[in-house]
Design an enzyme around this catalytic site. Sequence first.
Site, PDB file in Angstrom:
ATOM      1  N   ARG A 112       0.838  -1.203   0.000  1.00 17.09           N
ATOM      2  CA  ARG A 112       0.000   0.000   0.000  1.00 17.09           C
ATOM      3  C   ARG A 112       0.869   1.249   0.000  1.00 17.09           C
ATOM      4  O   ARG A 112       1.986   1.247   0.524  1.00 17.09           O
ATOM      5  CB  ARG A 112      -0.949   0.026   1.188  1.00 17.09           C
ATOM      6  CG  ARG A 112      -0.279   0.128   2.569  1.00 17.09           C
ATOM      7  CD  ARG A 112      -0.174   1.540   3.090  1.00 17.09           C
ATOM      8  NE  ARG A 112       0.180   1.568   4.506  1.00 17.09           N
ATOM      9  CZ  ARG A 112       0.910   2.517   5.075  1.00 17.09           C
ATOM     10  NH1 ARG A 112       1.415   3.498   4.344  1.00 17.09           N
ATOM     11  NH2 ARG A 112       1.174   2.498   6.367  1.00 17.09           N
ATOM     12  N   GLU A 211      -6.999   8.123   6.430  1.00 23.62           N
ATOM     13  CA  GLU A 211      -5.897   8.882   7.042  1.00 23.62           C
ATOM     14  C   GLU A 211      -5.184   9.767   6.008  1.00 23.62           C
ATOM     15  O   GLU A 211      -4.633  10.807   6.340  1.00 23.62           O
ATOM     16  CB  GLU A 211      -4.903   7.926   7.695  1.00 23.62           C
ATOM     17  CG  GLU A 211      -3.846   8.647   8.512  1.00 23.62           C
ATOM     18  CD  GLU A 211      -2.867   7.695   9.206  1.00 23.62           C
ATOM     19  OE1 GLU A 211      -1.660   7.927   9.079  1.00 23.62           O
ATOM     20  OE2 GLU A 211      -3.316   6.749   9.859  1.00 23.62           O
ATOM     21  N   ARG A 215      -5.446   5.997  -0.155  1.00 25.30           N
ATOM     22  CA  ARG A 215      -4.601   4.858   0.192  1.00 25.30           C
ATOM     23  C   ARG A 215      -4.767   3.877  -0.959  1.00 25.30           C
ATOM     24  O   ARG A 215      -5.852   3.329  -1.142  1.00 25.30           O
ATOM     25  CB  ARG A 215      -5.046   4.206   1.501  1.00 25.30           C
ATOM     26  CG  ARG A 215      -4.529   4.927   2.757  1.00 25.30           C
ATOM     27  CD  ARG A 215      -3.059   4.594   2.986  1.00 25.30           C
ATOM     28  NE  ARG A 215      -2.428   5.437   3.974  1.00 25.30           N
ATOM     29  CZ  ARG A 215      -2.267   5.113   5.253  1.00 25.30           C
ATOM     30  NH1 ARG A 215      -2.736   3.990   5.714  1.00 25.30           N
ATOM     31  NH2 ARG A 215      -1.627   5.926   6.062  1.00 25.30           N
ATOM     32  N   CYS A 263       0.628  11.798   8.229  1.00 19.80           N
ATOM     33  CA  CYS A 263       1.490  11.376   9.335  1.00 19.80           C
ATOM     34  C   CYS A 263       2.946  11.408   8.887  1.00 19.80           C
ATOM     35  O   CYS A 263       3.295  10.769   7.897  1.00 19.80           O
ATOM     36  CB  CYS A 263       1.119   9.962   9.781  1.00 19.80           C
ATOM     37  SG  CYS A 263       2.125   9.410  11.166  1.00 19.80           S
ATOM     38  N   THR A 265       5.452   9.906   9.805  1.00 20.87           N
ATOM     39  CA  THR A 265       6.131   8.602   9.759  1.00 20.87           C
ATOM     40  C   THR A 265       5.985   7.961   8.374  1.00 20.87           C
ATOM     41  O   THR A 265       6.758   7.071   8.024  1.00 20.87           O
ATOM     42  CB  THR A 265       5.572   7.616  10.812  1.00 20.87           C
ATOM     43  OG1 THR A 265       4.219   7.300  10.487  1.00 20.87           O
ATOM     44  CG2 THR A 265       5.641   8.198  12.207  1.00 20.87           C
ATOM     45  N   ARG A 272       4.080   0.495   2.404  1.00 19.23           N
ATOM     46  CA  ARG A 272       4.248  -0.667   3.268  1.00 19.23           C
ATOM     47  C   ARG A 272       4.026  -1.906   2.416  1.00 19.23           C
ATOM     48  O   ARG A 272       2.914  -2.156   1.946  1.00 19.23           O
ATOM     49  CB  ARG A 272       3.255  -0.609   4.421  1.00 19.23           C
ATOM     50  CG  ARG A 272       3.441  -1.714   5.431  1.00 19.23           C
ATOM     51  CD  ARG A 272       2.643  -1.495   6.718  1.00 19.23           C
ATOM     52  NE  ARG A 272       2.910  -2.630   7.585  1.00 19.23           N
ATOM     53  CZ  ARG A 272       2.189  -3.756   7.576  1.00 19.23           C
ATOM     54  NH1 ARG A 272       1.154  -3.878   6.795  1.00 19.23           N
ATOM     55  NH2 ARG A 272       2.509  -4.756   8.367  1.00 19.23           N
ATOM     56  N   ARG A 302       4.876  -8.231  12.415  1.00 17.90           N
ATOM     57  CA  ARG A 302       3.673  -8.037  13.230  1.00 17.90           C
ATOM     58  C   ARG A 302       2.957  -9.377  13.285  1.00 17.90           C
ATOM     59  O   ARG A 302       3.077 -10.177  12.364  1.00 17.90           O
ATOM     60  CB  ARG A 302       2.714  -7.034  12.569  1.00 17.90           C
ATOM     61  CG  ARG A 302       3.283  -5.647  12.383  1.00 17.90           C
ATOM     62  CD  ARG A 302       2.255  -4.719  11.762  1.00 17.90           C
ATOM     63  NE  ARG A 302       2.829  -3.400  11.479  1.00 17.90           N
ATOM     64  CZ  ARG A 302       2.147  -2.388  10.976  1.00 17.90           C
ATOM     65  NH1 ARG A 302       0.870  -2.530  10.667  1.00 17.90           N
ATOM     66  NH2 ARG A 302       2.721  -1.219  10.753  1.00 17.90           N
ATOM     67  N   GLU A 307      -5.303 -16.018   8.245  1.00 21.17           N
ATOM     68  CA  GLU A 307      -6.045 -15.643   7.044  1.00 21.17           C
ATOM     69  C   GLU A 307      -7.549 -15.743   7.252  1.00 21.17           C
ATOM     70  O   GLU A 307      -8.317 -15.054   6.625  1.00 21.17           O
ATOM     71  CB  GLU A 307      -5.628 -16.558   5.869  1.00 21.17           C
ATOM     72  CG  GLU A 307      -4.169 -16.415   5.489  1.00 21.17           C
ATOM     73  CD  GLU A 307      -3.791 -15.005   5.066  1.00 21.17           C
ATOM     74  OE1 GLU A 307      -3.001 -14.369   5.788  1.00 21.17           O
ATOM     75  OE2 GLU A 307      -4.291 -14.545   4.044  1.00 21.17           O
TER      76      GLU A 307
END
Length: 354
Positions: A112, A211, A215, A263, A265, A272, A302, A307
Site C-alpha cells: 500500500r 488517514e 490509500r 502522518c 512517519t 508498506r 507483526r 487468514e
Amino acid sequence: MSGEFPEIKSAHSLVAKHVTKEKWDKLKDIQTKTCGFTLAKACACAIEFDNQHCGIYAGDWDSYKVFADVFDPLIQEYHGIAADSTHTSDMDASKIKGTIDPTAPVHSTRIRVGRNIDGFGLSPGITKDQRIGVENLMKKAFANLSGDLAGTYYPLTGMDEKVRQQLVDDHFLFMSGDPNLKVAGMERDWPEGRGIFHNKDKTFLTWVNEEDQLRIISMQNGGDVKGVFDRLARGIKAVGDSVKKESGREFMLDPKYGYIHSCPTNLGTGMRASVHVDLPGYTKAGVNILKARCEELHLQPRGTRGESGGQTGITYDISNKHRLGYSEVQLVQKMIDGVNTLVKEDRELQKKHK
C-alpha cells in the site's frame, strides 16, 4: 485553544522532545493558508494521550513548511535522515531482481501507499468542501480506469447493507472509532466524502479520505511480490494521470520529503510492502529473536489474525521498516530478499527445535 504552552501527556513522544515552549510561543498563533491548521491541532494526540511515539499530524502541505521548526528535526530523528537529504521515488517494477521462493509458505502479499492531491488539505485539516471535492474528483478519475484496474467506487454514505457486509467480509472496509484519528480531526463529518474503490478481481483497491486522501493498495494470494508491485505502479500512474486529466492537479511531492502524507512517519514512499508468511521455526525460537533478526534485515514483524480470522500462532506479517530515504524499488527488494532469508533460516530452526 488558549495560547498557553500545553501539558504534553505523551512525555516520551517526539512531540514532547521537539515542541519546546520557545517554539510553541513562536508558532502558536499561526494558521495555515489551505485549512487554517494550527500547531495545537497538529499536536492534539500527544497532548490528549499518554501513549504516542510520534504524536503529530499535518493538516495540509503548508503545515510542514509553516511549522518546519518542529517538523524538520522531528522527521530527521524519526527517519534517521540528514537535514540536507532529498528523496527519490522509483516505481519501475522491471528493476526488481528475483522473487520470493515459490516453495515459501507465503499466504498473501499486499503493498500500500498513500497519496494526496495538491490544493486540498490533508485528512486532519481538510475542510468539508475540500473533502467532497476530493471524492468528486476521484469518482471521475476511477471511471477512467481500464483493463484489470477497472472497477466500482462504493461511497460510505448511504451504503447498501449487503455491499457493506461484503466489504467487511473481504477485509476492505475502514471503520470509524479509532481514538487517534478522532482526536487528530480525521473523523469530522463522518462518513461523508469517504469511500472504497476496488477492481473486479479485488486485487487493486483505493480508500478515499481515510488517514490520507488516497490509500492505494495492490494485493493477492501467494508470494508474487513483483506482480503485486507492478500492478500497484500501474495503478498509481493511472490514478495520477486520471486526476491530472480531470483537474490539472498532481500528487503532493516534495523534493525533501517525497510524497506528502498526514502522518510524518509515512513521508517518502508512504509504502508498506508486506507478506503473510508462516515461520514455525522462529515461533519456537521466540518472538524476540524474530524481532531482532527483522531489525537487522530492515524489516518489521507483526502478528496476524491468520487468514481466516483465527490466530494460527505461526503466521507473521513481515514488511519493510523504512519509508523515507529509500526508493520504492529498494524497499520492495529488501522485503523480498529479507523474507527469503527468514524462510531459509526458519527451516534450519525447525530442524533444531524438533
